[in-house]
Design an enzyme around this catalytic site. Structure first.
Site, PDB file in Angstrom:
ATOM      1  N   LYS A 141      -3.454   0.655  -3.121  1.00  0.00           N
ATOM      2  CA  LYS A 141      -3.313  -0.651  -3.764  1.00  0.00           C
ATOM      3  C   LYS A 141      -4.623  -1.077  -4.424  1.00  0.00           C
ATOM      4  O   LYS A 141      -4.620  -1.700  -5.485  1.00  0.00           O
ATOM      5  CB  LYS A 141      -2.815  -1.697  -2.768  1.00  0.00           C
ATOM      6  CG  LYS A 141      -1.397  -1.406  -2.279  1.00  0.00           C
ATOM      7  CD  LYS A 141      -0.398  -1.326  -3.439  1.00  0.00           C
ATOM      8  CE  LYS A 141       1.022  -1.130  -2.983  1.00  0.00           C
ATOM      9  NZ  LYS A 141       2.000  -1.278  -4.069  1.00  0.00           N
ATOM     10  N   TYR A 163      -2.493   3.111   2.384  1.00  0.00           N
ATOM     11  CA  TYR A 163      -1.820   2.064   1.614  1.00  0.00           C
ATOM     12  C   TYR A 163      -2.848   1.163   0.936  1.00  0.00           C
ATOM     13  O   TYR A 163      -2.760   0.904  -0.268  1.00  0.00           O
ATOM     14  CB  TYR A 163      -0.916   1.242   2.544  1.00  0.00           C
ATOM     15  CG  TYR A 163      -0.154   0.146   1.833  1.00  0.00           C
ATOM     16  CD1 TYR A 163       1.022   0.435   1.157  1.00  0.00           C
ATOM     17  CD2 TYR A 163      -0.603  -1.171   1.854  1.00  0.00           C
ATOM     18  CE1 TYR A 163       1.733  -0.567   0.509  1.00  0.00           C
ATOM     19  CE2 TYR A 163       0.105  -2.177   1.219  1.00  0.00           C
ATOM     20  CZ  TYR A 163       1.268  -1.876   0.542  1.00  0.00           C
ATOM     21  OH  TYR A 163       1.967  -2.865  -0.097  1.00  0.00           O
ATOM     22  N   SER A 175      -1.188  -5.283  -4.516  1.00  0.00           N
ATOM     23  CA  SER A 175      -0.970  -6.025  -3.273  1.00  0.00           C
ATOM     24  C   SER A 175      -2.268  -6.739  -2.921  1.00  0.00           C
ATOM     25  O   SER A 175      -3.345  -6.332  -3.373  1.00  0.00           O
ATOM     26  CB  SER A 175      -0.610  -5.044  -2.149  1.00  0.00           C
ATOM     27  OG  SER A 175      -0.647  -5.671  -0.891  1.00  0.00           O
ATOM     28  N   ILE A 216       5.611 -10.768   1.402  1.00  0.00           N
ATOM     29  CA  ILE A 216       6.872 -11.083   0.727  1.00  0.00           C
ATOM     30  C   ILE A 216       8.003 -10.490   1.566  1.00  0.00           C
ATOM     31  O   ILE A 216       7.924  -9.335   2.000  1.00  0.00           O
ATOM     32  CB  ILE A 216       6.914 -10.480  -0.698  1.00  0.00           C
ATOM     33  CG1 ILE A 216       5.696 -10.914  -1.526  1.00  0.00           C
ATOM     34  CG2 ILE A 216       8.224 -10.824  -1.394  1.00  0.00           C
ATOM     35  CD1 ILE A 216       5.593 -12.376  -1.835  1.00  0.00           C
TER      36      ILE A 216
END
Length: 185
Positions: free
Chosen positions: A87, A83, A70, A116
């Site tokens: 990533k 998170y 990401s 996205i």
């Protein structure tokens, strides 16, 4: 992985795309949520890639692995510590696996999608309050949030013969969001 090879013995392409977001603000984050993030976002990619590579190496065959990271692997985001860390680890895993598997003819690359529209993000994108979505669409140079097909094209390329001399690279797919420091005013 055994079932995948049973169904497709000549399998030579793996896309590691599992992931989700379980963060709370840093001072409220729990060990359980942190571990859940690392297990799904990082460990699943690591051990799936390992099982895939072991099979290819045992059969003396090359192949391609694409890992989905990401833009959060390069830039921090508020209330997203676990998170973001997972990533970022996937970015380095991509590079480390490229080094480890090159002599076996297995290429390893990654994609780093930005914003996205997916089931995970659609909740706030489709809300009546469009202020956050409007903010992002203003900052994204291409003036729109991405779609899954925007990422799929890059993954297809990285898995193809057209990318046969590419390994250890991460393609950022974010409509130019991270290319411009301030964005549009």
């Amino acid at each position: 992985m055994d079932k995948a090879f049973e169904l497709e013995p000549g399998l030579d392409t793996l896309v590691c795309n599992a992931g989700s977001f379980f963060d709370l603000p840093f001072l409220e984050m729990t060990r359980e949520r942190f571990d859940k993030t690392m297990q799904l976002n990082l460990a699943s990619a690591f051990f799936t890639a390992q099982a895939f590579a072991k099979r290819l190496v045992a059969e003396n065959r090359g192949g391609s692995i694409v890992i989905t990271s990401s833009t959060n692997g390069f830039q921090g985001e508020m209330d997203s510590c676990a998170y973001d860390a997972s990533k970022g680890a996937l970015v380095m895993l991509t590079k480390s696996l490229a080094v480890s598997l090159a002599d076996h003819g297995i290429r390893v690359n990654g994609v780093a999608p930005g914003l996205i529209k997916t089931p995970l993000t659609s909740q706030w994108m489709e809300s009546k309050d469009r202020s956050l979505l409007d903010h992002y669409e203003k900052k994204i140079l291409l003036r729109r949030v991405g779609a899954p097909d925007d990422v799929a094209g890059a993954v297809t390329f990285l898995c193809s013969e057209a990318a046969s001399y590419i390994t250890g690279e991460i393609i950022v797919i974010d409509g130019g969001l991270t290319s411009c420091q301030i964005g549009r005013m």
